[in-house]
Enzyme design. Structure first.
Site, mmCIF file in Angstrom:
data_model
loop_
_atom_site.group_PDB
_atom_site.id
_atom_site.type_symbol
_atom_site.label_atom_id
_atom_site.label_comp_id
_atom_site.label_asym_id
_atom_site.label_seq_id
_atom_site.Cartn_x
_atom_site.Cartn_y
_atom_site.Cartn_z
ATOM 1 N N HIS A 202 6.476 -4.554 7.433
ATOM 2 C CA HIS A 202 5.143 -4.578 8.047
ATOM 3 C C HIS A 202 4.359 -5.724 7.409
ATOM 4 O O HIS A 202 3.926 -5.591 6.267
ATOM 5 C CB HIS A 202 4.349 -3.293 7.745
ATOM 6 C CG HIS A 202 5.027 -2.024 8.108
ATOM 7 N ND1 HIS A 202 4.868 -0.862 7.379
ATOM 8 C CD2 HIS A 202 5.864 -1.715 9.115
ATOM 9 C CE1 HIS A 202 5.563 0.111 7.933
ATOM 10 N NE2 HIS A 202 6.186 -0.383 8.987
ATOM 11 N N VAL A 249 7.826 -4.180 -0.102
ATOM 12 C CA VAL A 249 6.983 -4.656 -1.195
ATOM 13 C C VAL A 249 6.796 -3.535 -2.209
ATOM 14 O O VAL A 249 6.492 -2.399 -1.840
ATOM 15 C CB VAL A 249 5.622 -5.125 -0.651
ATOM 16 C CG1 VAL A 249 4.665 -5.440 -1.791
ATOM 17 C CG2 VAL A 249 5.797 -6.340 0.248
ATOM 18 N N ASN A 423 6.836 1.590 0.355
ATOM 19 C CA ASN A 423 5.926 0.960 -0.602
ATOM 20 C C ASN A 423 5.394 1.922 -1.643
ATOM 21 O O ASN A 423 4.477 1.579 -2.388
ATOM 22 C CB ASN A 423 4.762 0.240 0.097
ATOM 23 C CG ASN A 423 5.244 -0.720 1.135
ATOM 24 O OD1 ASN A 423 5.033 -0.497 2.326
ATOM 25 N ND2 ASN A 423 5.920 -1.769 0.735
ATOM 26 N N GLU A 634 4.386 -3.016 12.337
ATOM 27 C CA GLU A 634 5.747 -3.146 12.836
ATOM 28 C C GLU A 634 6.052 -4.593 13.227
ATOM 29 O O GLU A 634 5.400 -5.154 14.099
ATOM 30 C CB GLU A 634 5.953 -2.264 14.067
ATOM 31 C CG GLU A 634 5.623 -0.794 13.858
ATOM 32 C CD GLU A 634 6.692 -0.053 13.087
ATOM 33 O OE1 GLU A 634 7.866 -0.111 13.478
ATOM 34 O OE2 GLU A 634 6.346 0.587 12.076
#
Length: 697
Positions: A202, A249, A423, A634
């Protein structure tokens, strides 16, 4: 949804017939080359064709010469990179590569130059100032992206903590704008007995250094399909016939900030005054009349690193891993690997500065690691401590080593049969939980609450049922809000006694809603508006919940309403806000939340904010009247099953080209709007059946 099986991915058992790019009807390049360097050249050619404008722009930025090319607005970035000696280090890193990798980088650059030479009108004149591109530029961009966008972004490093507002990528945001989802399901949980993988980053939809690009690359010894960020010559999200991997991330702290105690024209360390190392640096800045003016500045360095004036204080920045130039080689070797041992050997070199990595393979292994180049801090200290600004007057706080691979949280083949990351910190990377925070250094990850998006991710995979590929796909596409599932009942109960007309209307609307964020959902906007009052604009404030988040019950907390009257008042205010904006309480979600990718075309939206516990994540931009469009969310969505043959489907939400006028800028919007995927074409025969064009380079 019926998902057709596809043929096994073409491996490079025999050399390609020619160095060429086969473009399919979705604008995806399928690169075939007789050598590895030739494949890199084809990938550079393809990236220039699909993303030439942003490619040249960010290469100019990564050279630290953007102000020279395009003016003073770019000077702060140039100064930041020059202060860190990024241009000189990029050259040193290029020279440190193996002869084969240098040839690869040179090939990638040559492909970019060749495309633009063959299509001189494909990019504007001001961007051509960057030409020609060299292999050093390719390395410089990788260095800038990894160390200075993800690990130590200027926005976070040079902003006083009290004034800093997270924006997403690499700056302690909650992951909605700068995050990803990743799943790997083991054979024990797969109906086919084959492992499955989801890659689901994302990042922003506006073209930038964070834009994803889909490609297939085939050469002797290297045959992969996947995606990467424009400008990188290797795939960061990839699969071959035997394994695949994705990234999300993480919040690993590869950089530290030190507050220096100034003493005269130097600084104090262990009670002694030390002199700054001062170096005169310069940059060229293009003026409004087109002339160039050279600016000189004196850069101070302490023993910690370069020193900056941040809010009137001297702050030194220290980045770990600046002596580790192998990030591109690591990703290349991960894609070449054919089993877990080969894959892990690339990770163990500790060349990739950041990211969770989620993995699955044909042998049935699933794996998650919270990866990164993490400074070792013998003095201890929590993640929160090292995320702040630490004292710069103590030498024992200056890290000179990194944590070994063994110190990084990881999990292979857990009893729950899956690994996931959205995340979140690594402590709930599977259910039942296996790894424990106390077994790792305190600064390896934060102790923040597991986000509702991450909770939904884990809940969607928890259990003992066996998932078909169709069910795996259906769960990926769910638009149910976990916050609505958890809090709608208590909210309706809290407001049950109210005789306020606005509250009654809102209760009735919510009561008939299925908690999904679909185009025809009529209560989704109302619930989102209430949630931003109840849990704050960022949807992370837990003060109004009766029970806060607990690691002991990580996917069921926070829950409950602390103050029924306050929650009811928020519902009334939310109802009034919705009516004021839209003229009605029940706008259709897809009428006001529109998918758009920089063109006039748009399509009804679905999914939404991760803070609402939506796994189908879209971070919407601000309202423009009564509509909004995605800011992030997305992007490249890829699902794989390592069956025989491999099954693989995907969608690139904003299309596979950012060049103005390209038909592939928005051609996949109907897919994301209709919650469908494309079958991936993995063999030459597949591609040629839907061939758009052929380039011989």
């Amino acid at each position: 949804m019926k998902l057709p099986a596809i043929l096994l991915i073409a491996m490079a058992a025999s050399p390609a017939l020619a160095d060429e790019v086969l473009w399919d009807k979705w604008g995806v390049p399928h690169i075939e080359a007789s050598t590895e360097a030739g494949a890199f050249k084809g990938f550079g050619w393809a990236q220039a064709a699909s993303h030439g404008n942003i490619l040249l722009r960010m290469y100019g930025e990564s050279r630290a010469r953007a102000a020279e090319y395009w003016g003073a607005d770019y000077a702060p970035l140039d100064r930041y990179l020059i202060a860190h000696d990024a241009p000189a280090r990029s050259l040193a890193w290029y020279r440190a590569q193996s002869p084969q990798m240098r040839a690869n980088l040179d090939g990638f650059a040559a492909g970019i130059n060749a495309w633009i030479a063959a299509h001189p009108d494909s990019v504007p004149a001001d961007l051509k100032r960057v030409l020609p591109i060299t292999g050093v530029d390719v390395m410089a961009h990788a260095h800038r992206l990894m160390q200075f966008l993800y690990v130590a972004p200027m926005a976070r490093m040079l902003t006083p903590p009290a004034a800093f507002t997270p924006t997403g990528i690499g700056d302690a945001g909650d992951g909605d704008a700068g995050g990803s989802n990743g799943w790997a399901v083991a054979p024990a949980r797969s109906a086919s007995g084959a492992a499955m993988l989801l890659a689901n980053p994302h990042l922003p939809w506006v073209p930038s250094p964070l834009t994803y690009y889909e490609a297939q690359i085939s050469s002797p010894g290297y045959s992969v399909y996947g995606a990467t960020q424009v400008g990188l010559p290797v795939l960061r999200f990839a699969f071959n016939n035997n394994l695949g991997f994705t990234n999300t991330v993480n919040n690993m702290l590869g950089a530290a900030r030190y507050r220096l105690a100034l003493a005269g024209d130097g600084y104090l360390l262990d009670g002694k005054r030390l002199a700054f190392k001062r170096t005169t640096k310069s940059l060229l800045i293009r003026q409004n009349d087109g002339s160039l003016k050279r600016e000189h500045f004196v850069q101070r360095h302490s023993i910690h690193g370069p020193v900056f004036d941040v809010g009137g204080e001297a702050i030194a920045v220290r980045i770990a891993g600046l002596d580790r130039p192998g990030v591109l080689q690591a990703y290349l070797d991960m894609g070449k690997a054919q089993d877990f041992a080969g894959f892990e050997s690339a990770l163990k070199r500790l060349q990739i500065p950041s990211f969770n990595i989620v993995y699955a393979d044909r042998a049935g292994h699933v794996f998650h690691i919270s990866n990164g180049i993490l400074p070792r801090h013998p003095t201890g200290g929590s993640h929160a401590y090292w995320a702040g600004i630490v004292p710069g007057n103590r030498s024992d706080l200056i890290s000179t080593e990194i944590e070994p691979y063994e110190s990084l949280p990881k999990l292979l083949d857990p009893p729950g049969g899956f690994v996931q990351n959205a995340n979140d910190t690594p402590w709930v990377n599977s259910l039942p939980r296996v790894i424990k925070p106390g077994d790792y250094p305190a600064h390896v990850a934060s102790d923040e609450a597991m986000s509702l998006r991450a909770q939904m991710s884990a809940r969607l995979l928890a259990g003992s049922d066996k998932l078909s590929f169709a069910e795996f796909t259906r769960r990926k596409l769910t638009t149910t809000s976990l916050l609505a599932d958890r809090m709608k009942g208590p909210l309706l109960a809290a407001a049950a006694g109210s005789d306020d007309a606005d509250v009654i209307a809102a209760r009735e609307l919510l009561a008939g809603w299925d908690n999904r964020f679909q185009p025809d959902s009529r209560a989704a906007i109302l619930f989102e508006t209430w949630a931003k009052r109840f849990a704050g604009p960022g949807l992370g404030d837990q003060r109004n919940f009766a029970q806060g988040w607990r690691l002991e019950d990580p996917v069921n907390t926070p829950n409950g309403i602390k103050d029924d009257a306050a929650a009811t008042a928020m519902l009334k205010a939310a109802a009034q806000e919705v009516v004021s904006r839209f003229g009605r309480l029940d706008p259709a979600y897809g009428d006001v939340s529109r998918f758009s990718a920089g063109e006039a075309a748009s399509a009804p939206g679905n999914g939404g904010l991760g803070g609402l516990g939506l796994f189908r994540t879209i971070s919407w931009g601000p309202w423009s009247g009564a509509t909004r469009v995605p800011q992030a969310g997305e992007t490249w969505v890829n699902l794989i099953e390592f069956s025989t043959p491999v099954k693989a489907i995907a969608a690139m939400s904003y299309g596979n080209s950012s060049q103005p006028g390209s038909p592939h800028r928005s051609d996949q919007l109907p897919l994301i709007s209709e919650q469908r995927f494309r079958q991936l074409w993995l063999t030459r025969a597949d591609v040629e059946r839907d061939l758009e064009r052929r380039d011989v380079y």
